[in-house]
Design an enzyme around this catalytic site. Structure first.
Site, PDB file in Angstrom:
ATOM      1  N   TYR A   1       6.766   2.892  -0.529  1.00  0.00           N
ATOM      2  CA  TYR A   1       6.344   1.590  -1.074  1.00  0.00           C
ATOM      3  C   TYR A   1       7.069   1.317  -2.395  1.00  0.00           C
ATOM      4  O   TYR A   1       7.651   0.250  -2.605  1.00  0.00           O
ATOM      5  CB  TYR A   1       4.826   1.579  -1.290  1.00  0.00           C
ATOM      6  CG  TYR A   1       4.327   0.395  -2.085  1.00  0.00           C
ATOM      7  CD1 TYR A   1       4.325  -0.884  -1.538  1.00  0.00           C
ATOM      8  CD2 TYR A   1       3.851   0.552  -3.390  1.00  0.00           C
ATOM      9  CE1 TYR A   1       3.869  -1.977  -2.267  1.00  0.00           C
ATOM     10  CE2 TYR A   1       3.387  -0.534  -4.128  1.00  0.00           C
ATOM     11  CZ  TYR A   1       3.396  -1.797  -3.565  1.00  0.00           C
ATOM     12  OH  TYR A   1       2.959  -2.866  -4.283  1.00  0.00           O
TER      13      TYR A   1
ATOM     14  N   ARG B   1      -4.711  11.686  -3.309  1.00  0.00           N
ATOM     15  CA  ARG B   1      -3.853  11.107  -2.266  1.00  0.00           C
ATOM     16  C   ARG B   1      -2.390  11.401  -2.575  1.00  0.00           C
ATOM     17  O   ARG B   1      -1.977  11.305  -3.729  1.00  0.00           O
ATOM     18  CB  ARG B   1      -4.046   9.586  -2.200  1.00  0.00           C
ATOM     19  CG  ARG B   1      -5.453   9.173  -1.844  1.00  0.00           C
ATOM     20  CD  ARG B   1      -5.556   7.687  -1.665  1.00  0.00           C
ATOM     21  NE  ARG B   1      -4.920   6.919  -2.746  1.00  0.00           N
ATOM     22  CZ  ARG B   1      -4.916   5.595  -2.804  1.00  0.00           C
ATOM     23  NH1 ARG B   1      -5.465   4.900  -1.837  1.00  0.00           N
ATOM     24  NH2 ARG B   1      -4.347   4.959  -3.802  1.00  0.00           N
TER      25      ARG B   1
ATOM     26  N   ASP C   1       0.113   9.471  -5.231  1.00  0.00           N
ATOM     27  CA  ASP C   1      -0.639   8.854  -6.329  1.00  0.00           C
ATOM     28  C   ASP C   1      -0.183   9.419  -7.675  1.00  0.00           C
ATOM     29  O   ASP C   1       0.164  10.591  -7.779  1.00  0.00           O
ATOM     30  CB  ASP C   1      -2.136   9.130  -6.163  1.00  0.00           C
ATOM     31  CG  ASP C   1      -2.843   7.950  -5.536  1.00  0.00           C
ATOM     32  OD1 ASP C   1      -2.180   6.949  -5.242  1.00  0.00           O
ATOM     33  OD2 ASP C   1      -4.073   8.046  -5.348  1.00  0.00           O
TER      34      ASP C   1
ATOM     35  N   SER D   1       0.827  -1.203   0.000  1.00  0.00           N
ATOM     36  CA  SER D   1       0.000   0.000   0.000  1.00  0.00           C
ATOM     37  C   SER D   1       0.864   1.255   0.000  1.00  0.00           C
ATOM     38  O   SER D   1       1.742   1.411   0.856  1.00  0.00           O
ATOM     39  CB  SER D   1      -0.897  -0.016   1.240  1.00  0.00           C
ATOM     40  OG  SER D   1      -1.372   1.267   1.517  1.00  0.00           O
TER      41      SER D   1
HETATM   42  P1  NAD Z   1      -2.248  -8.665   0.117  1.00  0.00           P
HETATM   43  O1  NAD Z   1      -2.043  -7.687   1.244  1.00  0.00           O
HETATM   44  O2  NAD Z   1      -3.618  -9.195  -0.072  1.00  0.00           O
HETATM   45  O3  NAD Z   1      -1.225  -9.854   0.271  1.00  0.00           O
HETATM   46  C1  NAD Z   1       0.030  -9.731   0.887  1.00  0.00           C
HETATM   47  C2  NAD Z   1       0.207 -10.938   1.802  1.00  0.00           C
HETATM   48  O4  NAD Z   1       1.511 -10.859   2.394  1.00  0.00           O
HETATM   49  C3  NAD Z   1      -0.805 -10.971   2.943  1.00  0.00           C
HETATM   50  O5  NAD Z   1      -1.376 -12.263   3.023  1.00  0.00           O
HETATM   51  C4  NAD Z   1       0.018 -10.648   4.185  1.00  0.00           C
HETATM   52  O6  NAD Z   1      -0.502 -11.239   5.361  1.00  0.00           O
HETATM   53  C5  NAD Z   1       1.387 -11.170   3.784  1.00  0.00           C
HETATM   54  N1  NAD Z   1       2.488 -10.483   4.460  1.00  0.00           N
HETATM   55  C6  NAD Z   1       2.684  -9.149   4.575  1.00  0.00           C
HETATM   56  N2  NAD Z   1       3.813  -8.899   5.252  1.00  0.00           N
HETATM   57  C7  NAD Z   1       4.357 -10.112   5.566  1.00  0.00           C
HETATM   58  C8  NAD Z   1       5.527 -10.515   6.247  1.00  0.00           C
HETATM   59  N3  NAD Z   1       6.379  -9.623   6.745  1.00  0.00           N
HETATM   60  N4  NAD Z   1       5.763 -11.847   6.410  1.00  0.00           N
HETATM   61  C9  NAD Z   1       4.900 -12.776   5.887  1.00  0.00           C
HETATM   62  N5  NAD Z   1       3.775 -12.445   5.230  1.00  0.00           N
HETATM   63  C10 NAD Z   1       3.511 -11.124   5.065  1.00  0.00           C
HETATM   64  O7  NAD Z   1      -1.726  -7.938  -1.205  1.00  0.00           O
HETATM   65  P2  NAD Z   1      -1.859  -8.321  -2.741  1.00  0.00           P
HETATM   66  O8  NAD Z   1      -2.641  -7.247  -3.377  1.00  0.00           O
HETATM   67  O9  NAD Z   1      -2.273  -9.726  -2.910  1.00  0.00           O
HETATM   68  O10 NAD Z   1      -0.358  -8.138  -3.226  1.00  0.00           O
HETATM   69  C11 NAD Z   1       0.515  -9.238  -3.438  1.00  0.00           C
HETATM   70  C12 NAD Z   1       1.826  -8.725  -4.033  1.00  0.00           C
HETATM   71  O11 NAD Z   1       1.596  -8.109  -5.291  1.00  0.00           O
HETATM   72  C13 NAD Z   1       2.554  -7.707  -3.172  1.00  0.00           C
HETATM   73  O12 NAD Z   1       3.931  -7.985  -3.213  1.00  0.00           O
HETATM   74  C14 NAD Z   1       2.262  -6.390  -3.852  1.00  0.00           C
HETATM   75  O13 NAD Z   1       3.295  -5.443  -3.627  1.00  0.00           O
HETATM   76  C15 NAD Z   1       2.182  -6.812  -5.298  1.00  0.00           C
HETATM   77  N6  NAD Z   1       1.356  -5.923  -6.110  1.00  0.00           N
HETATM   78  C16 NAD Z   1      -0.004  -5.908  -5.953  1.00  0.00           C
HETATM   79  C17 NAD Z   1      -0.760  -5.053  -6.740  1.00  0.00           C
HETATM   80  C18 NAD Z   1      -2.269  -5.017  -6.641  1.00  0.00           C
HETATM   81  O14 NAD Z   1      -2.866  -4.288  -7.420  1.00  0.00           O
HETATM   82  N7  NAD Z   1      -2.907  -5.763  -5.750  1.00  0.00           N
HETATM   83  C19 NAD Z   1      -0.140  -4.205  -7.673  1.00  0.00           C
HETATM   84  C20 NAD Z   1       1.240  -4.222  -7.778  1.00  0.00           C
HETATM   85  C21 NAD Z   1       1.985  -5.102  -7.001  1.00  0.00           C
END
Ligand code: NAD
Length: 314
Positions: free
Chosen positions: A148, A277, A280, A85
Site C-alpha cells: 500500500y 499487524r 504496522d 488498506s
Molecule cells: P474509502 O475506501 O472510504 O474511499 C476510497 C474510494 O475509492 C471508495 O469510494 C472506493 O469505492 C473508491 N475506489 C477504490 N478503488 C477504485 C477504483 N479502482 N476506481 C474507482 N473508484 C475506486 O477510503 P478513504 O479512507 O476515504 O481514503 C481516501 C483516500 O485517502 C485514499 O486515497 C487513501 O489512500 C487516502 N488516505 C486515507 C487515510 C485514512 O486515514 N482514511 C489515510 C491516509 C491516506
C-alpha cells in the site's frame, strides 16, 4: 471562514467521492460548486452520497476513456479513489497496485488532457515507514513497509513528474489516520477508531494490537477536507508533498479509554490485546509546518471533539 465558503462556482471531480473522506469533501463542496463523483463503489457506498447534490459516474480508474470523458470541463480534480488498506495490500498486492498506482497514473493523464487547474492527490503517512524521527517531515527519506505504502508513494512521484514534464499543477497531501462519521467499521481492514467505536457500542472488548503504546496522529475528517480544498486553491506548492494532520499524537490505550468512557465503560475490563499487524508502524506524528506555510492550513478539531462528533453521528 466556513469550509463551504473557501471554493465557489467551480466544476470539480472527486474520484473516490462515495468513500469516507471523499463524501465529506463532496458534502462541503456541493453547497457552492458543481460536483461530480467518479467511483467504482468497491469500498465506497451509495448511501454516503444520500441527499448530496452531486452527479455520480460509476466507473473504475482502470477505464481511462470514461475517466477522460468525465474529466472534461473540470476546474479541479481531487483524486481520492484507492484501496486504502495496509493489510489488504499485503493480502492482494497486485489489486492494490492496479487501483492505487495505475489508477493514479490514469487520473493524472485524464487531468492533463483536460487541462484542469490542479489535481490534488491524497497520499498517506505510511510512506514514511517506521523511522524513529518524530514528527515526520516531508524532507525525510520515505521507507515504505507495505505494498500500500509503495503504491501511494509511486502516486506522489507520478504527480511530481506530471507537474515537471507536462506542467500539470499537482499537490500531494500525506494524510495521517483520518477519522470521522461514515468510516466503515465492518471491513476486516477497518481503521482503528470505527472499529473501537463499533466494539464499544456492541458491548464487546476493544481489540488493541500489541501493547497499545503505539501512537497515531488522528485527524478529524473535516481537517483533511480543509487541507484538500486549500491545496486546490493555493498558487504555491506545485508538485510538492505536504503533511496534513493534527500535528499531535495519541496513544492507542488512551484512545481506547476515551471511547470506552463515551459508552460508560472502563479500560480495565474493556480491552483485549491481540497480535500486532504486519506492516504496522509504532509511532506516527506529522510536522504540519509546510502545509501551514504554503496552504494556510490550520487544524480545527481536537481528537476528543472529533470523537464526540463521530459517536454523535451514529
Ligand atoms: P474509502 O475506501 O472510504 O474511499 C476510497 C474510494 O475509492 C471508495 O469510494 C472506493 O469505492 C473508491 N475506489 C477504490 N478503488 C477504485 C477504483 N479502482 N476506481 C474507482 N473508484 C475506486 O477510503 P478513504 O479512507 O476515504 O481514503 C481516501 C483516500 O485517502 C485514499 O486515497 C487513501 O489512500 C487516502 N488516505 C486515507 C487515510 C485514512 O486515514 N482514511 C489515510 C491516509 C491516506
Amino acid at each position: 471562514m466556513r469550509l463551504q465558503d473557501l471554493m465557489r462556482d467551480r466544476r470539480v471531480l472527486v474520484t473516490g467521492g462515495a468513500g469516507f473522506i471523499g463524501s465529506h469533501l463532496v458534502e462541503v463542496l456541493s453547497e457552492r460548486n458543481k460536483v461530480f463523483v467518479y467511483d467504482d463503489l468497491s469500498t465506497g457506498r451509495l448511501s454516503n452520497l444520500d441527499d448530496l447534490d452531486a452527479e455520480l459516474v460509476v466507473g473504475s480508474l482502470s477505464d481511462l476513456d470514461l475517466l477522460q470523458r468525465t474529466c472534461k470541463g473540470m476546474d479541479y480534480v481531487f483524486h481520492l479513489a484507492a484501496i486504502p488498506s495496509v493489510p489488504r495490500s499485503i493480502d492482494d498486492p497486485a489489486g492494490s497496485n492496479i487501483a492505487n498506482q495505475n489508477g493514479t497514473l490514469n487520473a493524472l493523464i485524464a487531468a492533463r488532457d483536460c487541462h484542469v487547474t490542479r489535481l490534488v492527490y491524497s497520499s498517506s503517512s505510511s510512506v514514511y515507514g517506521d523511522t524513529p524521527t518524530l514528527p515526520k517531515h516531508e524532507d525525510m527519506m520515505p521507507d515504505p513497509l507495505s505494498p500500500y505504502a509503495v503504491s501511494k508513494l509511486a502516486g506522489e512521484y507520478y504527480c511530481k513528474v506530471f507537474t515537471r514534464v507536462y506542467r500539470l499543477p499537482t499537490v500531494s497531501l500525506r494524510f495521517f489516520n483520518v477519522f470521522g462519521p461514515r468510516q466503515d467499521p465492518r471491513s476486516q481492514y477497518a481503521a482503528v477508531i470505527p472499529k473501537f467505536i463499533a466494539q464499544a457500542r456492541e458491548g464487546k472488548r476493544l481489540t488493541v494490537t500489541g501493547d497499545g503504546t503505539q501512537t497515531r496522529d488522528f485527524t478529524y475528517v473535516l481537517d483533511a477536507v480543509q487541507g484538500l480544498i486549500r491545496a486546490a486553491l493555493t498558487d504555491k506548492g506545485d508538485g510538492q508533498v505536504l503533511n496534513v494532520a493534527r500535528g499531535d499524537r495519541v496513544e492507542l490505550n488512551r484512545l481506547a479509554a476515551d471511547i470506552l468512557a463515551a459508552f460508560g465503560r472502563v479500560l480495565d475490563d474493556g480491552v483485549e490485546h491481540i497480535a500486532p499487524r504486519p506492516g504496522d508502524i509504532l509511532h506516527s506524528q506529522a510536522d504540519i509546518g509546510r502545509a501551514r506555510a504554503l496552504l494556510g492550513y490550520e487544524p480545527q478539531f481536537t481528537v476528543r471533539q472529533g470523537l464526540d462528533m463521530t459517536i454523535g453521528a451514529l
